[in-house]
Design an enzyme around this catalytic site. Structure first.
Site, PDB file in Angstrom:
ATOM      1  N   LEU A   6       0.738  -1.378  -0.112  1.00 25.94           N
ATOM      2  CA  LEU A   6       0.029   0.101  -0.083  1.00 25.94           C
ATOM      3  C   LEU A   6       0.999   1.386   0.016  1.00 25.94           C
ATOM      4  CD1 LEU A   6      -2.361  -1.210   2.708  1.00 25.94           C
ATOM      5  CD2 LEU A   6      -2.957  -0.841   0.354  1.00 25.94           C
ATOM      6  N   THR A   7       0.654   2.109  -1.174  1.00 27.17           N
ATOM      7  CA  THR A   7       1.452   3.318  -1.193  1.00 27.17           C
ATOM      8  C   THR A   7       1.007   4.303  -0.158  1.00 27.17           C
ATOM      9  OG1 THR A   7       2.202   2.975  -3.186  1.00 27.17           O
ATOM     10  CG2 THR A   7       2.043   5.308  -2.752  1.00 27.17           C
TER      11      THR A   7
ATOM     12  N   GLN B 189       8.171  -4.968  -2.022  1.00 22.91           N
ATOM     13  CA  GLN B 189       7.556  -4.869  -3.429  1.00 22.91           C
ATOM     14  C   GLN B 189       8.671  -3.812  -4.379  1.00 22.91           C
ATOM     15  OE1 GLN B 189       4.015  -2.740  -4.881  1.00 22.91           O
ATOM     16  NE2 GLN B 189       3.262  -4.850  -5.617  1.00 22.91           N
TER      17      GLN B 189
ATOM     18  N   HIS C  59       6.693  -5.932  -9.012  1.00 18.95           N
ATOM     19  CA  HIS C  59       5.497  -5.188  -9.120  1.00 18.95           C
ATOM     20  C   HIS C  59       5.306  -5.164 -10.612  1.00 18.95           C
ATOM     21  CE1 HIS C  59       2.120  -2.807  -8.989  1.00 18.95           C
ATOM     22  NE2 HIS C  59       2.351  -1.793  -8.070  1.00 18.95           N
TER      23      HIS C  59
ATOM     24  N   ASN D 151      -0.692  -2.581 -12.471  1.00 16.54           N
ATOM     25  CA  ASN D 151      -1.270  -1.172 -12.407  1.00 16.54           C
ATOM     26  C   ASN D 151      -0.576  -0.253 -13.241  1.00 16.54           C
ATOM     27  OD1 ASN D 151      -2.957  -2.321 -10.447  1.00 16.54           O
ATOM     28  ND2 ASN D 151      -1.983  -1.543  -8.582  1.00 16.54           N
TER      29      ASN D 151
ATOM     30  N   TYR E 146       2.528   0.202 -14.295  1.00 16.70           N
ATOM     31  CA  TYR E 146       4.038   0.528 -14.227  1.00 16.70           C
ATOM     32  C   TYR E 146       4.767  -0.139 -15.176  1.00 16.70           C
ATOM     33  CZ  TYR E 146       1.796   2.758 -10.048  1.00 16.70           C
ATOM     34  OH  TYR E 146       0.865   3.384  -9.182  1.00 16.70           O
TER      35      TYR E 146
ATOM     36  N   ARG F 212       3.549  -9.750  -9.257  1.00 17.16           N
ATOM     37  CA  ARG F 212       2.102  -9.248  -9.072  1.00 17.16           C
ATOM     38  C   ARG F 212       1.625  -8.861 -10.434  1.00 17.16           C
ATOM     39  NH1 ARG F 212      -0.807  -4.496  -5.396  1.00 17.16           N
ATOM     40  NH2 ARG F 212      -2.436  -6.000  -4.635  1.00 17.16           N
TER      41      ARG F 212
ATOM     42  N   ASN G 257      -4.019   3.668 -14.204  1.00 15.72           N
ATOM     43  CA  ASN G 257      -2.901   4.557 -14.644  1.00 15.72           C
ATOM     44  C   ASN G 257      -2.861   4.419 -16.266  1.00 15.72           C
ATOM     45  OD1 ASN G 257      -1.631   5.700 -12.408  1.00 15.72           O
ATOM     46  ND2 ASN G 257      -0.776   3.555 -11.955  1.00 15.72           N
TER      47      ASN G 257
ATOM     48  N   ARG H 240     -11.893  -5.882 -10.564  1.00 14.45           N
ATOM     49  CA  ARG H 240     -13.049  -5.045  -9.839  1.00 14.45           C
ATOM     50  C   ARG H 240     -12.482  -3.838  -9.223  1.00 14.45           C
ATOM     51  NH1 ARG H 240     -13.569  -9.999  -6.878  1.00 14.45           N
ATOM     52  NH2 ARG H 240     -12.705  -9.864  -4.985  1.00 14.45           N
TER      53      ARG H 240
ATOM     54  N   GLY I 115      -8.220  -7.389  -3.886  1.00 15.10           N
ATOM     55  CA  GLY I 115      -9.149  -6.383  -4.437  1.00 15.10           C
ATOM     56  C   GLY I 115     -10.741  -6.615  -3.851  1.00 15.10           C
ATOM     57  N   GLY I 116     -11.063  -5.815  -3.113  1.00 20.49           N
ATOM     58  CA  GLY I 116     -12.408  -5.712  -2.384  1.00 20.49           C
ATOM     59  C   GLY I 116     -12.812  -6.944  -1.657  1.00 20.49           C
TER      60      GLY I 116
ATOM     61  N   ARG J  94      -7.337  -1.517   1.923  1.00 15.71           N
ATOM     62  CA  ARG J  94      -7.900  -0.769   2.564  1.00 15.71           C
ATOM     63  C   ARG J  94      -8.439  -0.852   4.051  1.00 15.71           C
ATOM     64  NH1 ARG J  94     -12.137   0.349  -2.324  1.00 15.71           N
ATOM     65  NH2 ARG J  94     -11.524  -1.917  -2.340  1.00 15.71           N
TER      66      ARG J  94
END
Length: 375
Positions: free
Chosen positions: A26-27, A102, A181, A184, A186, A233, A241, A273, A306-307, A329
């Site tokens: 988590l950034t 990571q 990583h 996302n 990158y 990952r 992004n 999701r 993810g959620g 989160r």
């Protein structure tokens, strides 16, 4: 509420975990400035979330000075950064936890104000991020992304060497392993995907060529750690992004089947999701499940993120879709998340406004559940 699948033991590489509830990378943008080294506040944050036999995947950390594009993210390319991370690792180990780092290079998801000498960020090709997306600069302004500079073929070996050195630095800091990583939007995913990789050399064109950078980075990191302490990952259906492959199945099937024989510690998916790189509340509907689609192609440990809730995490593991679930989160706002889920204690809601930057507020000031003190 016991979630027997989520709270069953799991072996990842050489490590025997007591449960399958993992803290996702988590950034948080709270490293020391200008050194970008972890500081005592970061030590406290990770120690709060460490559990005996629990795995933490520490936040994405640029492997070289050209690899970052956000203020206050910790790096892993200087001695001061290594020393800062060593204190984090020691604190997690003191709680009986396991911690991976990571390894990160953002590629085009940066701005010249973050780059040494103010040069343009690098990428596989000179493809700018969509004009309607904005980025913050080093002085805090919100501006459009710049068109990155395409890496010369001769430069790519140096970037791969940056990952190898970052892996060595993580080893020196005492980490238990590393995660590459490749998700996302990158740098690694920029090489993978056809709309960001327009190269005509051995790193572009065919799926095999676009996967080459991922495989060479992975082999470089394995040369330092051994395969069983290296994770990767990926976000096959992600859109973070300005990423996204028109038909992800052929590309990611090839990548996963290429990684599978290496004997990695794990493969880690970001479920589509929740693909938004944390910048907004995201819950895409009617999208495919990466863990369901690709599980049959992967013979090792599979982590999905993810959620998830306690219920959906336990169900995914019991169905065989994943071996472990990474939470993000709700781990921010519930430092004692494993105990809360196992015992059915209520969860503290998170405050998105405090996710990035700042000090203790929204970082280390979330309390453990009151009944923990009496347990």
């Amino acid at each position: 509420m016991n979630f027997p699948s989520l709270f069953s033991p799991l072996r990842i590489g050489p490590y025997q975990l007591r449960h399958r509830l993992i803290m996702a990378p988590l950034t948080r943008m709270r490293a020391e400035k200008p050194s970008l080294a972890p500081r005592p506040l970061n030590v406290e944050y990770y120690a709060q979330r460490a559990t005996p036999g629990g795995l933490i995947i520490a936040e994405a950390s640029p492997v070289m000075a050209t690899g970052f594009g956000s203020p206050g993210v910790p790096g892993i390319y200087t001695e001061r950064q290594i020393d800062g991370w060593r204190k984090v690792v020691d604190a997690v180990h003191a709680k009986g936890g396991v911690i991976f780092l990571q390894l990160w290079h953002v590629g085009r998801v940066s701005h010249s104000s973050f780059q040494p000498g103010g040069v343009l960020p690098v990428a596989p090709s000179a493809v700018p991020i969509a004009a309607d997306l904005k980025t913050g600069t080093a002085d805090g302004k919100l501006v459009p992304y710049e068109t990155p500079r395409a890496l010369e073929t001769s430069e790519i070996a140096g970037v791969i060497e940056g990952y190898r050195q970052g892996a060595k630095n993580a080893l020196a800091a005492g980490f238990d392993g590393v995660e590459i990583h490749g998700a996302n939007g990158y740098l690694i995913e920029q090489f993978l995907q056809s709309h960001t990789n327009l190269r005509t050399d051995q790193y572009g064109g065919s799926i095999e060529n676009r996967t080459r950078f991922l495989m060479e980075v992975t082999q470089a990191v394995i040369s330092v750690w051994g395969a069983d302490r290296v994770g990767v990952r990926l976000s096959p259906y992600g859109v973070a992004n300005d990423s996204g492959e028109p038909d992800p199945m052929p590309l990611y099937s090839h990548a996963i089947k290429s990684l599978d024989p290496l004997g990695l510690a794990y493969l880690h998916f970001v479920e589509p999701r929740s693909s938004g790189a944390g910048r907004a509340e995201v819950n895409h509907q009617n999208v495919p499940s990466a863990m369901v689609l690709y599980r049959r192609m992967w013979s090792g440990v599979l982590i999905s993120a993810g959620g998830f809730t306690g219920e959906t995490a336990d169900a995914a593991i019991s169905a065989g879709h994943a071996d472990a679930i990474a939470f993000g989160r709700i781990f921010i706002s519930n430092p004692d998340l494993p105990r809360r889920l196992q015992h059915g204690f209520p969860l503290t809601p998170y405050n998105r406004a405090t996710f990035y930057g700042g000090e203790a507020a929204g970082y280390t000031d979330y309390p453990v559940h009151g009944e923990m003190e009496k347990a």
